[in-house]
Design a protein around this motif. Structure first.
Motif, PDB file in Angstrom:
ATOM      1  N   LEU A 257       0.835  -1.199   0.000  1.00  0.00           N
ATOM      2  CA  LEU A 257       0.000   0.000   0.000  1.00  0.00           C
ATOM      3  C   LEU A 257       0.873   1.254   0.000  1.00  0.00           C
ATOM      4  O   LEU A 257       0.643   2.191  -0.774  1.00  0.00           O
ATOM      5  CB  LEU A 257      -0.918  -0.020   1.230  1.00  0.00           C
ATOM      6  CG  LEU A 257      -1.963   1.073   1.341  1.00  0.00           C
ATOM      7  CD1 LEU A 257      -2.958   0.955   0.205  1.00  0.00           C
ATOM      8  CD2 LEU A 257      -2.687   1.001   2.676  1.00  0.00           C
ATOM      9  N   GLY A 258       1.898   1.257   0.849  1.00  0.00           N
ATOM     10  CA  GLY A 258       2.799   2.403   0.924  1.00  0.00           C
ATOM     11  C   GLY A 258       3.455   2.682  -0.418  1.00  0.00           C
ATOM     12  O   GLY A 258       3.489   3.824  -0.888  1.00  0.00           O
ATOM     13  N   LEU A 259       3.964   1.627  -1.045  1.00  0.00           N
ATOM     14  CA  LEU A 259       4.638   1.808  -2.338  1.00  0.00           C
ATOM     15  C   LEU A 259       3.663   2.298  -3.406  1.00  0.00           C
ATOM     16  O   LEU A 259       4.001   3.159  -4.227  1.00  0.00           O
ATOM     17  CB  LEU A 259       5.272   0.492  -2.788  1.00  0.00           C
ATOM     18  CG  LEU A 259       6.567   0.125  -2.070  1.00  0.00           C
ATOM     19  CD1 LEU A 259       6.908  -1.335  -2.311  1.00  0.00           C
ATOM     20  CD2 LEU A 259       7.697   1.009  -2.561  1.00  0.00           C
ATOM     21  N   ASN A 260       2.432   1.747  -3.401  1.00  0.00           N
ATOM     22  CA  ASN A 260       1.440   2.176  -4.398  1.00  0.00           C
ATOM     23  C   ASN A 260       1.066   3.639  -4.207  1.00  0.00           C
ATOM     24  O   ASN A 260       0.940   4.379  -5.182  1.00  0.00           O
ATOM     25  CB  ASN A 260       0.183   1.313  -4.314  1.00  0.00           C
ATOM     26  CG  ASN A 260       0.411  -0.070  -4.908  1.00  0.00           C
ATOM     27  OD1 ASN A 260       1.406  -0.290  -5.588  1.00  0.00           O
ATOM     28  ND2 ASN A 260      -0.487  -0.984  -4.639  1.00  0.00           N
ATOM     29  N   LEU A 261       0.885   4.049  -2.934  1.00  0.00           N
ATOM     30  CA  LEU A 261       0.550   5.447  -2.666  1.00  0.00           C
ATOM     31  C   LEU A 261       1.696   6.343  -3.111  1.00  0.00           C
ATOM     32  O   LEU A 261       1.493   7.386  -3.734  1.00  0.00           O
ATOM     33  CB  LEU A 261       0.263   5.652  -1.173  1.00  0.00           C
ATOM     34  CG  LEU A 261      -1.057   5.077  -0.662  1.00  0.00           C
ATOM     35  CD1 LEU A 261      -1.139   5.191   0.850  1.00  0.00           C
ATOM     36  CD2 LEU A 261      -2.233   5.786  -1.313  1.00  0.00           C
ATOM     37  N   LEU A 262       2.920   5.914  -2.811  1.00  0.00           N
ATOM     38  CA  LEU A 262       4.098   6.671  -3.227  1.00  0.00           C
ATOM     39  C   LEU A 262       4.120   6.812  -4.748  1.00  0.00           C
ATOM     40  O   LEU A 262       4.353   7.894  -5.291  1.00  0.00           O
ATOM     41  CB  LEU A 262       5.364   5.959  -2.732  1.00  0.00           C
ATOM     42  CG  LEU A 262       6.714   6.554  -3.097  1.00  0.00           C
ATOM     43  CD1 LEU A 262       6.838   7.949  -2.527  1.00  0.00           C
ATOM     44  CD2 LEU A 262       7.838   5.677  -2.563  1.00  0.00           C
ATOM     45  N   GLY A 263       3.837   5.703  -5.431  1.00  0.00           N
ATOM     46  CA  GLY A 263       3.823   5.726  -6.901  1.00  0.00           C
ATOM     47  C   GLY A 263       2.749   6.660  -7.434  1.00  0.00           C
ATOM     48  O   GLY A 263       3.005   7.473  -8.325  1.00  0.00           O
ATOM     49  N   ASP A 264       1.542   6.578  -6.840  1.00  0.00           N
ATOM     50  CA  ASP A 264       0.445   7.458  -7.264  1.00  0.00           C
ATOM     51  C   ASP A 264       0.823   8.915  -7.069  1.00  0.00           C
ATOM     52  O   ASP A 264       0.603   9.757  -7.938  1.00  0.00           O
ATOM     53  CB  ASP A 264      -0.825   7.163  -6.449  1.00  0.00           C
ATOM     54  CG  ASP A 264      -1.526   5.914  -6.939  1.00  0.00           C
ATOM     55  OD1 ASP A 264      -1.001   5.301  -7.888  1.00  0.00           O
ATOM     56  OD2 ASP A 264      -2.568   5.550  -6.378  1.00  0.00           O
ATOM     57  N   GLY A 265       1.391   9.209  -5.888  1.00  0.00           N
ATOM     58  CA  GLY A 265       1.767  10.580  -5.569  1.00  0.00           C
ATOM     59  C   GLY A 265       2.827  11.097  -6.534  1.00  0.00           C
ATOM     60  O   GLY A 265       2.730  12.206  -7.059  1.00  0.00           O
TER      61      GLY A 265
ATOM     62  N   ALA B 136     -10.493   0.218  -2.814  1.00  0.00           N
ATOM     63  CA  ALA B 136      -9.810  -0.434  -3.934  1.00  0.00           C
ATOM     64  C   ALA B 136      -8.289  -0.342  -3.764  1.00  0.00           C
ATOM     65  O   ALA B 136      -7.562  -1.300  -4.045  1.00  0.00           O
ATOM     66  CB  ALA B 136     -10.232   0.204  -5.255  1.00  0.00           C
ATOM     67  N   GLN B 137      -7.816   0.794  -3.294  1.00  0.00           N
ATOM     68  CA  GLN B 137      -6.371   0.977  -3.071  1.00  0.00           C
ATOM     69  C   GLN B 137      -5.841  -0.075  -2.093  1.00  0.00           C
ATOM     70  O   GLN B 137      -4.794  -0.678  -2.310  1.00  0.00           O
ATOM     71  CB  GLN B 137      -6.151   2.398  -2.527  1.00  0.00           C
ATOM     72  CG  GLN B 137      -4.722   2.805  -2.290  1.00  0.00           C
ATOM     73  CD  GLN B 137      -3.974   3.116  -3.560  1.00  0.00           C
ATOM     74  OE1 GLN B 137      -3.354   2.227  -4.129  1.00  0.00           O
ATOM     75  NE2 GLN B 137      -4.027   4.349  -4.019  1.00  0.00           N
ATOM     76  N   VAL B 138      -6.619  -0.329  -1.015  1.00  0.00           N
ATOM     77  CA  VAL B 138      -6.220  -1.350  -0.042  1.00  0.00           C
ATOM     78  C   VAL B 138      -6.350  -2.740  -0.673  1.00  0.00           C
ATOM     79  O   VAL B 138      -5.478  -3.597  -0.518  1.00  0.00           O
ATOM     80  CB  VAL B 138      -7.076  -1.253   1.240  1.00  0.00           C
ATOM     81  CG1 VAL B 138      -6.734  -2.373   2.203  1.00  0.00           C
ATOM     82  CG2 VAL B 138      -6.849   0.100   1.905  1.00  0.00           C
ATOM     83  N   GLY B 139      -7.448  -2.944  -1.438  1.00  0.00           N
ATOM     84  CA  GLY B 139      -7.681  -4.249  -2.060  1.00  0.00           C
ATOM     85  C   GLY B 139      -6.555  -4.670  -2.986  1.00  0.00           C
ATOM     86  O   GLY B 139      -6.181  -5.847  -3.032  1.00  0.00           O
TER      87      GLY B 139
END
Lengths: 278, 315
Positions: A257-265, B136-139
């Motif tokens: 989740l952290g990496l995905n949020l970082l990527g989105d940001g 969805a982000q968590v999923g």
């Protein structure tokens, strides 16, 4: 620049993503110096204990401290994901750039090669490699790395093709620069953003893939702790000690989740046009 | 239409051929002498040579490849060393578990994700949108086999509503079998649905920003009508691409999740085969899965042409 920096900090995804990623990285770093307990110390008397003051996340069926194992296990996840991204980018990006610069038959062949590799999901490559060479972290890296090659090739090619028709490339041609020079001087620097974003995404996918592979026994081998393996061991204990299954999974989820949020940001910041793609 | 379709199919067949060369190279050539493998370490040279002659292992690689390929095409995947039955029979038996599982999960994730994606896009920026996309982000970040373990704990251990694992077998009735597939397919569907919902939403938002949407609204069509008649169809192409890619991830996921639920599918077959070094079984399963992935991708390419008729006339 400072204004840009402010907007980056103001981006909630980026901020939360960075904080989570830093915490995971620090935890992995710390595990080399200190863990609450040794991960090789078995303490049968204290086995399957739920979370408590002395063991924050409880103990497993051998009495090992789960927090310590999660800390040490993060190394395998990060290492496998990092090296497989490096393999994917190291081979895929030059291939993509080459195809974009040359076009024609080279391009066509690269795209067909991509289709071919996409037919082998990382797990299938891992299955074949393991069937012959036996299981291990290195084979997991190779399997995930191979799968990353076409991803990076495709992204680099697509973005490079769009750059090749720009005026500054025409100008570079006019002063007599060749394909290779232009690629190095003008195309690659302009791709940095998009590659960093893709790298973050593949890194998080790599963490998930490593967890899956080590869960089915194709990844890091015991006694080296890994998050996927911890979940495998938790499976038979699920009715006795559900905490054994809860925490390693949470570790994977939070890291990804952290990496995905970082990527989105990063994407919102570096490449606003891409905001809604993915 | 024909030229587009036939080009896609030809590319699919060529990809499959290339894939078969890779599988042949990795699983037939790299491991070394199959005759020595079959006979064990203590076999005499004469025995090894006799078996090599009998099985045709002495022939040039290219001939061996073509006879191997010919066998595959006629459904002869060889015989398992450990089970002593034809590999194709093992695969048939196991695919009756894996395929329904993958299809149910795919259907489940599509049914959940597409309406959520449409809803979120049509109410962009609302609390509902933010909440749905947050979930969805968590999923996306949840590993399916971990989610599977949590489901087992909640629905099998605590609530005792559904079986924790095992498979009733289709011959013992439809309902008991479906019952053992419910938790695995939910576990597989959730992360896939999260990705699909995000793609549907962003693709629809892209389309909703187009000029022809504004035109349609300007000529007096209702939001609803524009959304369902003009925007949705155009937003489907990226969704189809992701659906196709997801199928290959679903197959891979099926293999892993089968292990959580002790389901006798292709996944359990291949991992047992690895531990027993039954390479011929591994080879068969890998070929079947690779062929499925390629076939699905060709189908996705063909379905583009149905969604976007302009492709019919191109090239």
């Amino acid at each position: 620049m400072s204004r840009k920096f402010e907007s980056l900090i103001g981006n909630r995804s980026f901020l939360i993503g960075t904080i989570i990623t830093l915490i995971v990285a620090l935890m992995a770093g710390l595990s080399f110096l200190w863990t609450p307990y040794s991960v090789s110390a078995l303490d049968i008397v204290a086995k399957l204990k739920p979370p408590s003051i002395s063991h924050w996340l409880g103990t497993d069926h051998f009495g090992r401290d789960i927090l310590s194992m999660i800390m040490v296990g993060s190394r395998a996840s990060i290492f496998v994901a990092f090296v497989s991204v490096a393999i994917g980018a190291g081979i895929g990006v030059p291939l993509g750039l080459w195809a974009a610069a040359r076009g024609g038959i080279v391009d066509e062949m690269l795209m067909r090669f991509n289709d071919l590799i996409f037919a082998f999901p990382a797990l299938l490559s891992a299955v074949m490699i393991t069937a012959i060479f036996g299981p291990g972290a290195v084979n997991a890296i190779i399997a995930i790395g191979i799968f990353n090659i076409p991803v990076f090739a495709r992204v680099a090619r697509g973005a490079a093709l769009a750059l090749w028709v720009r005026e500054f490339v025409l100008a570079a041609r006019a002063i007599g620069k060749g394909e290779g020079r232009i690629t190095l001087d003008h195309i690659l620097p302009n791709l940095a953003n998009i590659l960093i974003i893709q790298g973050t995404i593949q890194f998080s996918l790599g963490i998930l893939a490593e967890a899956g592979l080590s869960y089915v026994g194709l990844g890091a081998q015991p006694p080296m702790p890994s998050w996927g393996r911890m979940l495998f061991e938790a499976q038979t204990m699920i009715s006795l000690a559900p905490h054994m299954a809860l925490f390693p999974g949470l570790a994977i989820m939070v890291t990804v989740l952290g990496l995905n949020l970082l990527g989105d940001g990063l994407r919102d910041f570096l490449d606003p046009k891409l905001r809604y793609m993915r | 239409m024909l030229s587009y379709a036939s080009k896609r199919v030809v590319i699919g067949i060529l990809t499959l051929l290339a894939a078969s060369i890779i599988v042949f190279a990795v699983l037939e050539v790299v491991p070394g002498d199959p005759a020595r493998l079959m006979l064990g370490m203590n076999a005499t040279e004469d025995a090894v040579r006799a078996l090599q002659d009998q099985m045709g292992f002495n022939q040039p690689l290219i001939l061996r490849y073509f006879s191997w390929l010919g066998d595959l095409l006629t459904g002869d995947f060889g015989k398992s060393y450990t089970y002593s039955v034809p590999v194709i029979d093992l695969i048939k038996e196991r695919i009756a578990v894996s395929l329904p599982l993958a299809l149910i999960s795919l259907a489940l994730s599509t049914i959940i994700a597409i309406p959520i994606g449409i809803f979120a896009a049509s109410r962009r920026g609302s609390t509902a949108d933010t909440t749905a996309m947050g979930i969805a982000q968590v999923g996306v970040a949840i590993p399916n086999f971990w989610f599977a373990l949590l489901l087992v704990y909640i629905f099998a251990v605590v609530l005792r509503l559904l079986p924790a694992g095992g498979f009733a077998g289709w011959e013992n009735g439809f309902w008991p079998s479906i019952k053992s597939l419910i938790l695995p397919s939910v576990a597989l569907a959730l992360p896939q649905a999260s990705i699909l919902a995000r793609v549907t939403r962003s693709s629809l938002l892209d389309v909703l920003g187009e000029d022809y949407i504004r035109t349609a609204r300007a000529k007096g069509l209702s939001r609803r009508k524009v959304l369902y008649h003009h925007a949705l169809r155009n937003a489907l192409i990226p969704v189809l691409t992701i659906l196709g890619m997801q199928f290959s991830f679903l197959l891979a996921g099926t293999i892993i999740v089968e292990n959580v639920f002790y389901l006798p599918g292709l996944g359990r077959l291949v991992f047992q085969a690895i531990t027993q070094r039954d390479l011929i079984v591994v080879e068969g399963v890998v070929m079947i899965l690779v062929a499925t992935v390629i076939a699905v991708n060709v189908l996705v390419d063909l379905s583009y042409a149905i969604v976007d008729p302009r492709l019919w006339s191109r090239k």
